[in-house]
Enzyme design. Structure first.
Site, PDB file in Angstrom:
ATOM      1  N   HIS A   1     -35.687 -27.051 111.939  1.00  0.00           N
ATOM      2  CA  HIS A   1     -35.307 -27.082 110.521  1.00  0.00           C
ATOM      3  C   HIS A   1     -35.059 -25.649 110.082  1.00  0.00           C
ATOM      4  O   HIS A   1     -35.754 -24.730 110.504  1.00  0.00           O
ATOM      5  CB  HIS A   1     -36.445 -27.681 109.690  1.00  0.00           C
ATOM      6  CG  HIS A   1     -36.391 -27.336 108.226  1.00  0.00           C
ATOM      7  ND1 HIS A   1     -35.694 -28.093 107.316  1.00  0.00           N
ATOM      8  CD2 HIS A   1     -36.957 -26.304 107.533  1.00  0.00           C
ATOM      9  CE1 HIS A   1     -35.828 -27.546 106.112  1.00  0.00           C
ATOM     10  NE2 HIS A   1     -36.588 -26.469 106.214  1.00  0.00           N
TER      11      HIS A   1
ATOM     12  N   ARG B   1     -28.841 -29.140 118.009  1.00  0.00           N
ATOM     13  CA  ARG B   1     -29.260 -30.522 118.259  1.00  0.00           C
ATOM     14  C   ARG B   1     -28.299 -31.224 119.204  1.00  0.00           C
ATOM     15  O   ARG B   1     -28.706 -32.072 120.002  1.00  0.00           O
ATOM     16  CB  ARG B   1     -29.373 -31.276 116.937  1.00  0.00           C
ATOM     17  CG  ARG B   1     -30.545 -30.801 116.078  1.00  0.00           C
ATOM     18  CD  ARG B   1     -30.475 -31.344 114.671  1.00  0.00           C
ATOM     19  NE  ARG B   1     -31.642 -30.952 113.867  1.00  0.00           N
ATOM     20  CZ  ARG B   1     -31.693 -31.015 112.538  1.00  0.00           C
ATOM     21  NH1 ARG B   1     -30.630 -31.463 111.858  1.00  0.00           N
ATOM     22  NH2 ARG B   1     -32.774 -30.637 111.889  1.00  0.00           N
TER      23      ARG B   1
ATOM     24  N   LYS C   1     -39.907 -27.357 115.419  1.00  0.00           N
ATOM     25  CA  LYS C   1     -40.825 -28.468 115.207  1.00  0.00           C
ATOM     26  C   LYS C   1     -41.674 -28.746 116.462  1.00  0.00           C
ATOM     27  O   LYS C   1     -41.429 -28.181 117.532  1.00  0.00           O
ATOM     28  CB  LYS C   1     -40.023 -29.705 114.808  1.00  0.00           C
ATOM     29  CG  LYS C   1     -39.169 -29.505 113.545  1.00  0.00           C
ATOM     30  CD  LYS C   1     -38.407 -30.769 113.204  1.00  0.00           C
ATOM     31  CE  LYS C   1     -37.489 -30.567 112.003  1.00  0.00           C
ATOM     32  NZ  LYS C   1     -36.767 -31.796 111.630  1.00  0.00           N
TER      33      LYS C   1
ATOM     34  N   ARG D   1     -27.422 -24.351 108.854  1.00  0.00           N
ATOM     35  CA  ARG D   1     -27.436 -25.814 108.873  1.00  0.00           C
ATOM     36  C   ARG D   1     -26.300 -26.352 109.740  1.00  0.00           C
ATOM     37  O   ARG D   1     -26.455 -27.356 110.441  1.00  0.00           O
ATOM     38  CB  ARG D   1     -27.326 -26.377 107.448  1.00  0.00           C
ATOM     39  CG  ARG D   1     -28.463 -25.973 106.511  1.00  0.00           C
ATOM     40  CD  ARG D   1     -29.814 -26.466 106.961  1.00  0.00           C
ATOM     41  NE  ARG D   1     -30.002 -27.889 106.767  1.00  0.00           N
ATOM     42  CZ  ARG D   1     -31.077 -28.558 107.136  1.00  0.00           C
ATOM     43  NH1 ARG D   1     -32.062 -27.926 107.745  1.00  0.00           N
ATOM     44  NH2 ARG D   1     -31.182 -29.850 106.910  1.00  0.00           N
TER      45      ARG D   1
ATOM     46  N   ASN E   1     -35.784 -33.847 116.149  1.00  0.00           N
ATOM     47  CA  ASN E   1     -34.523 -33.109 116.204  1.00  0.00           C
ATOM     48  C   ASN E   1     -34.701 -31.601 116.257  1.00  0.00           C
ATOM     49  O   ASN E   1     -33.843 -30.843 115.805  1.00  0.00           O
ATOM     50  CB  ASN E   1     -33.594 -33.526 115.063  1.00  0.00           C
ATOM     51  CG  ASN E   1     -34.237 -33.384 113.701  1.00  0.00           C
ATOM     52  OD1 ASN E   1     -35.263 -32.706 113.554  1.00  0.00           O
ATOM     53  ND2 ASN E   1     -33.644 -34.003 112.693  1.00  0.00           N
TER      54      ASN E   1
ATOM     55  N   PHE F   1     -46.442 -33.913 112.418  1.00  0.00           N
ATOM     56  CA  PHE F   1     -46.738 -32.501 112.227  1.00  0.00           C
ATOM     57  C   PHE F   1     -48.229 -32.141 112.206  1.00  0.00           C
ATOM     58  O   PHE F   1     -48.602 -31.075 112.691  1.00  0.00           O
ATOM     59  CB  PHE F   1     -46.111 -32.008 110.921  1.00  0.00           C
ATOM     60  CG  PHE F   1     -44.625 -31.825 110.994  1.00  0.00           C
ATOM     61  CD1 PHE F   1     -44.083 -30.624 111.419  1.00  0.00           C
ATOM     62  CD2 PHE F   1     -43.764 -32.855 110.624  1.00  0.00           C
ATOM     63  CE1 PHE F   1     -42.712 -30.434 111.491  1.00  0.00           C
ATOM     64  CE2 PHE F   1     -42.384 -32.678 110.697  1.00  0.00           C
ATOM     65  CZ  PHE F   1     -41.858 -31.472 111.133  1.00  0.00           C
TER      66      PHE F   1
ATOM     67  N   THR G   1     -28.544 -34.435 111.576  1.00  0.00           N
ATOM     68  CA  THR G   1     -29.931 -34.897 111.662  1.00  0.00           C
ATOM     69  C   THR G   1     -30.177 -35.751 112.894  1.00  0.00           C
ATOM     70  O   THR G   1     -31.225 -35.639 113.545  1.00  0.00           O
ATOM     71  CB  THR G   1     -30.284 -35.707 110.398  1.00  0.00           C
ATOM     72  OG1 THR G   1     -30.106 -34.880 109.253  1.00  0.00           O
ATOM     73  CG2 THR G   1     -31.706 -36.224 110.456  1.00  0.00           C
TER      74      THR G   1
ATOM     75  N   HIS H   1     -55.950 -27.267  84.768  1.00  0.00           N
ATOM     76  CA  HIS H   1     -56.260 -27.644  86.149  1.00  0.00           C
ATOM     77  C   HIS H   1     -56.933 -26.462  86.819  1.00  0.00           C
ATOM     78  O   HIS H   1     -56.591 -25.308  86.558  1.00  0.00           O
ATOM     79  CB  HIS H   1     -54.972 -27.985  86.910  1.00  0.00           C
ATOM     80  CG  HIS H   1     -55.103 -27.916  88.411  1.00  0.00           C
ATOM     81  ND1 HIS H   1     -55.437 -28.998  89.179  1.00  0.00           N
ATOM     82  CD2 HIS H   1     -54.953 -26.866  89.272  1.00  0.00           C
ATOM     83  CE1 HIS H   1     -55.489 -28.634  90.457  1.00  0.00           C
ATOM     84  NE2 HIS H   1     -55.193 -27.353  90.544  1.00  0.00           N
TER      85      HIS H   1
END
EC number: 2.7.4.6
Length: 346
Positions: free
Chosen positions: A148, A125, A25, A108, A145, A87, A114, A308
């Site tokens: 991801h 983390r 991130k 994970r 954190n 972001f 988190t 659409h």
């Protein structure tokens, strides 16, 4: 380094049990921790390849966090604003992780809780985090954190389509001339797909690469992410439930429309107003529609308006990834000569 995955398995959508996407991130990038994070993942026995440094577009964060956006009871009302602040237009690094089935749960665990203050030692983390959920809540922002990773195989497929597009496609002029057509479940069920595509093809637009498919719930959520983000505009309806009821596990047909620059605007005019009762004669919804916004509101559902097309070139890029996927990128080559509604293998 190649921007393509090292094996055709990811592109073919076959082996997402063994593949995950790593998203480092903006805080990870800004603190200079990307290499340390990737090294910790490698040290756990996972192969890491195809690192790519990109500037995040707003829609990419919306898609990655679509589950939170769709669960208003669990997320803050201004989550979309938090995502944009965290972001949009900021640098991130993404990479691919390859391992054994179960890699998603393993990663994970390695990433950790988190809230970095609750992450145990030995996790990414826990060892590298410097933020906390309590501080983030006090400052009305997302917790920083670092990283991801994909939650499961379906998320890995979605994350791959979100981040690992051809590196040149951001500047690719093909989307200025190409739109995605989505013939919705009501068009399929009423037998109007051919009529809709014929009307579009008669408007000096080449229609190609027709694909009949059954909608996965995530595709509807990503396609209508703006409705999920703006759910407060529809207090009388449960938008995620409406999307699932109208789309999930139901047949649709998609196709590509190729034309001159400006094709997106011309197609939207050809479709007509989203409420068929207000669409002008000569438009697709005006001539073929049989539903109304009033009926949809009374029945607490979405209006059924047949078709659409992509709003603009950015939407076309996103729609292509949602409905065709990365492995069909070759379909975007210029048509010479135009192919009319040929099918593609599913």
């Amino acid at each position: 380094m190649s921007r393509k995955p090292p094996s055709g398995a990811v592109v073919d959508g076959i082996d997402f049990d063994r593949w995950a996407v790593i998203l480092c991130k903006p805080d990870c990038v800004e603190r200079g921790l990307v290499q340390r994070v990737l090294d910790m993942i490698r040290a756990s026995g996972v192969t890491v390849t195809d690192r790519m440094d990109v500037v995040a577009q707003p829609w990419q964060a919306h898609v990655v966090y679509r589950d939170l956006l769709a669960e208003a009871k669990r997320a803050p009302r201004d989550l979309s604003t938090y995502l944009d602040e965290a972001f949009a237009d900021r640098p991130v690094s993404v990479a691919l992780a390859h391992g054994e089935p179960g890699i998603h749960a393993w990663l994970r665990q390695l990433v950790g809780h988190t809230d970095p203050t609750l992450a145990v030692a030995g996790t990414i983390r826990g060892d590298l985090g410097d933020d906390s959920l309590s501080v983030a809540l006090a400052e009305r922002r997302l917790v920083r954190n670092l990283v991801h990773t994909s939650d499961d195989p379906d998320a890995a497929r979605r994350d791959f389509g979100t981040w690992f597009r051809d590196g040149d496609c951001l500047a690719d002029p093909v989307f200025e001339r190409c739109s995605v057509i989505l013939c919705k479940p009501d068009a399929v069920e009423r037998g109007l797909v051919d009529a809709v595509l014929d009307r579009i093809g008669a408007a000096q637009v080449a229609v190609s690469d027709r694909l009949d498919l059954t909608v996965q719930a995530w595709q509807a959520h990503v396609h209508y992410w703006d409705l999920l983000v703006d759910a407060d505009w529809f207090p009388d309806r449960d938008i995620p439930a409406c999307l699932d009821a109208e789309y999930a596990d139901r047949p649709v047909t998609v196709a590509l429309a190729h034309g001159e620059p400006g094709v997106h605007h011309r197609l939207r005019q050809l479709l007509g107003h989203f409420d068929p009762t207000r669409a002008a004669a000569g438009t697709i919804r005006g001539d073929l529609g049989d539903d109304s916004l009033a009926a949809a509101l009374a029945e607490r559902r979405l209006v059924r308006n047949l078709v659409h097309t992509s709003d603009d070139l950015d939407a076309a890029r996103r729609d292509f990834g949602t409905w065709y996927g990365a492995r069909r990128r070759a379909l975007l080559s210029p048509l010479s000569p135009p192919r009319q509604r040929t099918s593609v293998d599913t």
